[in-house]
Design an enzyme around this catalytic site. Sequence first.
Site, PDB file in Angstrom:
ATOM      1  N   GLU A  91       3.832  12.913 -10.504  1.00 30.30           N
ATOM      2  CA  GLU A  91       3.867  11.758 -10.834  1.00 30.30           C
ATOM      3  C   GLU A  91       3.081  11.585 -12.007  1.00 30.30           C
ATOM      4  OE1 GLU A  91       3.068   8.644  -7.316  1.00 30.30           O
ATOM      5  OE2 GLU A  91       0.802   8.543  -8.849  1.00 30.30           O
ATOM      6  N   TYR A 125       2.502   2.110 -12.379  1.00 29.40           N
ATOM      7  CA  TYR A 125       2.342   1.114 -12.919  1.00 29.40           C
ATOM      8  C   TYR A 125       0.500   0.194 -12.701  1.00 29.40           C
ATOM      9  CZ  TYR A 125       4.551  -3.568 -14.558  1.00 29.40           C
ATOM     10  OH  TYR A 125       3.837  -4.494 -15.304  1.00 29.40           O
ATOM     11  N   HIS A 148       7.007  15.526  -3.854  1.00 32.10           N
ATOM     12  CA  HIS A 148       6.064  14.450  -4.868  1.00 32.10           C
ATOM     13  C   HIS A 148       5.035  14.834  -5.167  1.00 32.10           C
ATOM     14  CE1 HIS A 148       6.890  11.796  -7.665  1.00 32.10           C
ATOM     15  NE2 HIS A 148       5.711  10.713  -7.202  1.00 32.10           N
ATOM     16  N   HIS A 208       0.227   1.871   6.585  1.00 32.42           N
ATOM     17  CA  HIS A 208      -0.243   1.196   5.261  1.00 32.42           C
ATOM     18  C   HIS A 208      -1.512   0.863   6.126  1.00 32.42           C
ATOM     19  CE1 HIS A 208      -1.035  -2.081   2.686  1.00 32.42           C
ATOM     20  NE2 HIS A 208      -0.012  -1.059   1.945  1.00 32.42           N
ATOM     21  N   ASP A 259      -1.254  -3.582  -5.178  1.00 28.06           N
ATOM     22  CA  ASP A 259      -2.438  -3.989  -4.271  1.00 28.06           C
ATOM     23  C   ASP A 259      -3.603  -4.827  -5.679  1.00 28.06           C
ATOM     24  OD1 ASP A 259      -2.229  -2.594  -2.011  1.00 28.06           O
ATOM     25  OD2 ASP A 259      -2.688  -1.082  -3.066  1.00 28.06           O
ATOM     26  N   ALA A 304       7.334  -5.325  -1.344  1.00 26.43           N
ATOM     27  CA  ALA A 304       8.136  -4.365  -1.834  1.00 26.43           C
ATOM     28  C   ALA A 304       9.533  -5.192  -1.824  1.00 26.43           C
ATOM     29  CB  ALA A 304       7.612  -3.270  -1.425  1.00 26.43           C
ATOM     30  N   SER A 339       8.920  16.705  -7.164  1.00 24.78           N
ATOM     31  CA  SER A 339       8.722  16.277  -8.748  1.00 24.78           C
ATOM     32  C   SER A 339       7.218  15.472  -8.955  1.00 24.78           C
ATOM     33  CB  SER A 339       9.210  13.975  -8.054  1.00 24.78           C
ATOM     34  OG  SER A 339       9.018  13.949  -7.472  1.00 24.78           O
ATOM     35  N   PHE A 367     -10.281   9.792  -2.232  1.00 22.69           N
ATOM     36  CA  PHE A 367      -8.822   9.001  -2.434  1.00 22.69           C
ATOM     37  C   PHE A 367      -8.667   8.249  -1.108  1.00 22.69           C
ATOM     38  CE2 PHE A 367      -7.857  11.692  -6.318  1.00 22.69           C
ATOM     39  CZ  PHE A 367      -8.150  10.898  -7.408  1.00 22.69           C
TER      40      PHE A 367
HETATM   41  C1  LIG Z   1       4.293   7.243  -3.207  1.00 25.26           C
HETATM   42  C2  LIG Z   1       4.120   5.602  -3.719  1.00 25.26           C
HETATM   43  C3  LIG Z   1       3.341   5.242  -5.583  1.00 25.26           C
HETATM   44  C4  LIG Z   1       2.345   4.873  -5.833  1.00 25.26           C
HETATM   45  N1  LIG Z   1       2.292   3.861  -6.808  1.00 25.26           N
HETATM   46  C5  LIG Z   1       1.482   2.584  -7.379  1.00 25.26           C
HETATM   47  C6  LIG Z   1       1.861   1.931  -9.020  1.00 25.26           C
HETATM   48  O1  LIG Z   1       2.263   2.794 -10.042  1.00 25.26           O
HETATM   49  N2  LIG Z   1       0.739   1.099  -8.599  1.00 25.26           N
HETATM   50  C7  LIG Z   1      -0.128   0.673  -7.832  1.00 25.26           C
HETATM   51  O2  LIG Z   1      -0.532  -0.542  -8.203  1.00 25.26           O
HETATM   52  N3  LIG Z   1       0.302   0.644  -6.554  1.00 25.26           N
HETATM   53  C8  LIG Z   1       0.637   2.294  -6.058  1.00 25.26           C
HETATM   54  N4  LIG Z   1       1.115   2.581  -4.917  1.00 25.26           N
HETATM   55  C9  LIG Z   1       0.129   1.332  -4.436  1.00 25.26           C
HETATM   56  C10 LIG Z   1       0.776   0.278  -3.330  1.00 25.26           C
HETATM   57  O3  LIG Z   1       1.921  -0.064  -4.281  1.00 25.26           O
HETATM   58  C11 LIG Z   1       0.461   0.007  -2.056  1.00 25.26           C
HETATM   59  O4  LIG Z   1       0.118   1.268  -1.087  1.00 25.26           O
HETATM   60  C12 LIG Z   1       0.741  -1.311  -1.650  1.00 25.26           C
HETATM   61  O5  LIG Z   1      -0.738  -1.443  -0.182  1.00 25.26           O
HETATM   62  C13 LIG Z   1       1.990  -1.274  -1.074  1.00 25.26           C
HETATM   63  O6  LIG Z   1       2.791  -1.729  -1.211  1.00 25.26           O
HETATM   64  P1  LIG Z   1       4.120  -1.526  -1.218  1.00 25.26           P
HETATM   65  O7  LIG Z   1       5.508  -1.295  -1.816  1.00 25.26           O
HETATM   66  O8  LIG Z   1       4.364  -0.590   0.575  1.00 25.26           O
HETATM   67  O9  LIG Z   1       4.457  -2.904  -0.195  1.00 25.26           O
HETATM   68  P2  LIG Z   1       4.690  -3.427   1.035  1.00 25.26           P
HETATM   69  O10 LIG Z   1       6.013  -2.768   1.508  1.00 25.26           O
HETATM   70  O11 LIG Z   1       5.190  -5.290   0.852  1.00 25.26           O
HETATM   71  O12 LIG Z   1       4.001  -3.340   1.971  1.00 25.26           O
HETATM   72  C14 LIG Z   1       2.291  -4.274   1.887  1.00 25.26           C
HETATM   73  C15 LIG Z   1       2.113  -4.501   3.676  1.00 25.26           C
HETATM   74  O13 LIG Z   1       2.885  -5.849   3.599  1.00 25.26           O
HETATM   75  C16 LIG Z   1       3.351  -5.776   5.074  1.00 25.26           C
HETATM   76  N5  LIG Z   1       4.985  -6.112   4.797  1.00 25.26           N
HETATM   77  C17 LIG Z   1       5.670  -6.154   4.188  1.00 25.26           C
HETATM   78  N6  LIG Z   1       6.511  -6.538   4.554  1.00 25.26           N
HETATM   79  C18 LIG Z   1       6.200  -7.597   5.870  1.00 25.26           C
HETATM   80  C19 LIG Z   1       7.167  -8.638   5.586  1.00 25.26           C
HETATM   81  N7  LIG Z   1       7.910  -9.147   5.688  1.00 25.26           N
HETATM   82  N8  LIG Z   1       6.497  -9.444   7.014  1.00 25.26           N
HETATM   83  C20 LIG Z   1       4.531  -9.505   6.593  1.00 25.26           C
HETATM   84  N9  LIG Z   1       4.202  -7.899   6.666  1.00 25.26           N
HETATM   85  C21 LIG Z   1       4.944  -6.989   5.437  1.00 25.26           C
HETATM   86  C22 LIG Z   1       3.395  -3.546   5.498  1.00 25.26           C
HETATM   87  O14 LIG Z   1       3.854  -3.213   6.524  1.00 25.26           O
HETATM   88  C23 LIG Z   1       2.168  -3.092   4.543  1.00 25.26           C
HETATM   89  O15 LIG Z   1       1.588  -3.216   5.426  1.00 25.26           O
HETATM   90  C24 LIG Z   1       1.695   3.395  -4.282  1.00 25.26           C
HETATM   91  C25 LIG Z   1       2.121   3.713  -3.192  1.00 25.26           C
HETATM   92  C26 LIG Z   1       2.593   4.656  -2.686  1.00 25.26           C
HETATM   93  C27 LIG Z   1       2.829   5.484  -1.144  1.00 25.26           C
END
Ligand SMILES: Cc1cc2nc3c(=O)[nH]c(=O)nc-3n(C[C@H](O)[C@H](O)[C@H](O)COP(=O)(O)OP(=O)(O)OC[C@H]3O[C@@H](n4cnc5c(N)ncnc54)[C@H](O)[C@@H]3O)c2cc1C
Length: 289
Positions: free
Chosen positions: A17, A49, A267, A150, A109, A126, A15, A217
């Site tokens: 991106e 996004y 990917h 992370h 972020d 998330a 895939s 990066f």
């Molecule tokens: C494949 C991929 C695609 C991406 N695409 C984009 C995009 O399109 N746009 C963009 O803005 N960003 C994007 N990102 C970046 C991403 O949004 C950031 O890395 C963000 O900081 C983490 O997102 P997450 O969904 O993993 O968050 P989460 O899973 O919420 O995690 C974030 C942090 O919080 C911690 N955490 C999670 N749940 C809990 C809990 N219940 N209690 C305490 N701590 C917790 C985790 O350990 C981690 O340190 C992408 C990253 C990847 C890997």
Amino acid sequence: MRLDALFKPDQPTVSFEFFPPKNDEGWTSLYQTIEQLRPLSPSYVSVTYGAGGSTRSKTIELAGKIQNELGIDVLAHLTCVGHTADEIGAILDQLWAANVHNILALRGDPPGSSVWTKTPGGFEHADELVKYTRGRNNFFVACAGFPEGHPQCLNIHPDLEHLKAKVDSGSHAIVTQLFFDNNDFLRFRDDCRRAGINVPIVAGIMPIQNVSQIKRFVTMCGAKIPNRLLNKLEPLEADSDAVYKAGIEYAANQCRDLMFHGIDGLHFYTLNKSTATIDVVKQLTVRSI
Ligand SMILES: Cc1cc2nc3c(=O)[nH]c(=O)nc-3n(C[C@H](O)[C@H](O)[C@H](O)COP(=O)(O)OP(=O)(O)OC[C@H]3O[C@@H](n4cnc5c(N)ncnc54)[C@H](O)[C@@H]3O)c2cc1C
């Protein structure tokens, strides 16, 4: 269609991106890129996004166009940044109506700040977005994984628990951050399986094309460049062709090794350009082109 059907043993998905361009020139160039990549028969493509601003609506537009006009399945990224749950719901409904039925659910972020703050009425992590998305229409939902942890999580074990929470909330698959050391990925995958995370894990690959760009990066996303790779690239820095060649060779070898280890999917972070991805994928046997 939903992406579930694509994940099959011994047949890694491939895939690409893309990010929504900011201007007309960027759109023209992205369409060319997609047309150049299309002969590689991608399993699906993903559309990022933005952290804020006008490109957010462009994600919906671009995802819908690729899905409906170009006939390629799309995984649309969506983040919690700056949105209430109701706003997210409205975006999900727009995507569903646009025939985009696959979501990469992310926290995102905060723009210009390192401190994450939940939007009132929105989601903290998330896993909440995953759950909400699963409860709305019949989406395929993927989430992000971090083979090296992370950047905001000081210990890899709670990070894994948080990843498990995303899968337990309904994620069908994991797409990882880019990485350059396959040992990090394979350790991460073993840890996931031991923790009871059994969904497909798709590896994030970025062919290196420019040394200073890749250093930037990795600083942003918390990945590392192994010394053996850096030692190879740094002396070539002034010769862009040599860096490109070395970057392609490294990425192709990395992918071949991952395929040998039974990867679920590759990917490619394309940066909206086709050449490097084509030069890597052409060397793999996953696609007949
Ligand atoms: C494949 C991929 C695609 C991406 N695409 C984009 C995009 O399109 N746009 C963009 O803005 N960003 C994007 N990102 C970046 C991403 O949004 C950031 O890395 C963000 O900081 C983490 O997102 P997450 O969904 O993993 O968050 P989460 O899973 O919420 O995690 C974030 C942090 O919080 C911690 N955490 C999670 N749940 C809990 C809990 N219940 N209690 C305490 N701590 C917790 C985790 O350990 C981690 O340190 C992408 C990253 C990847 C890997």
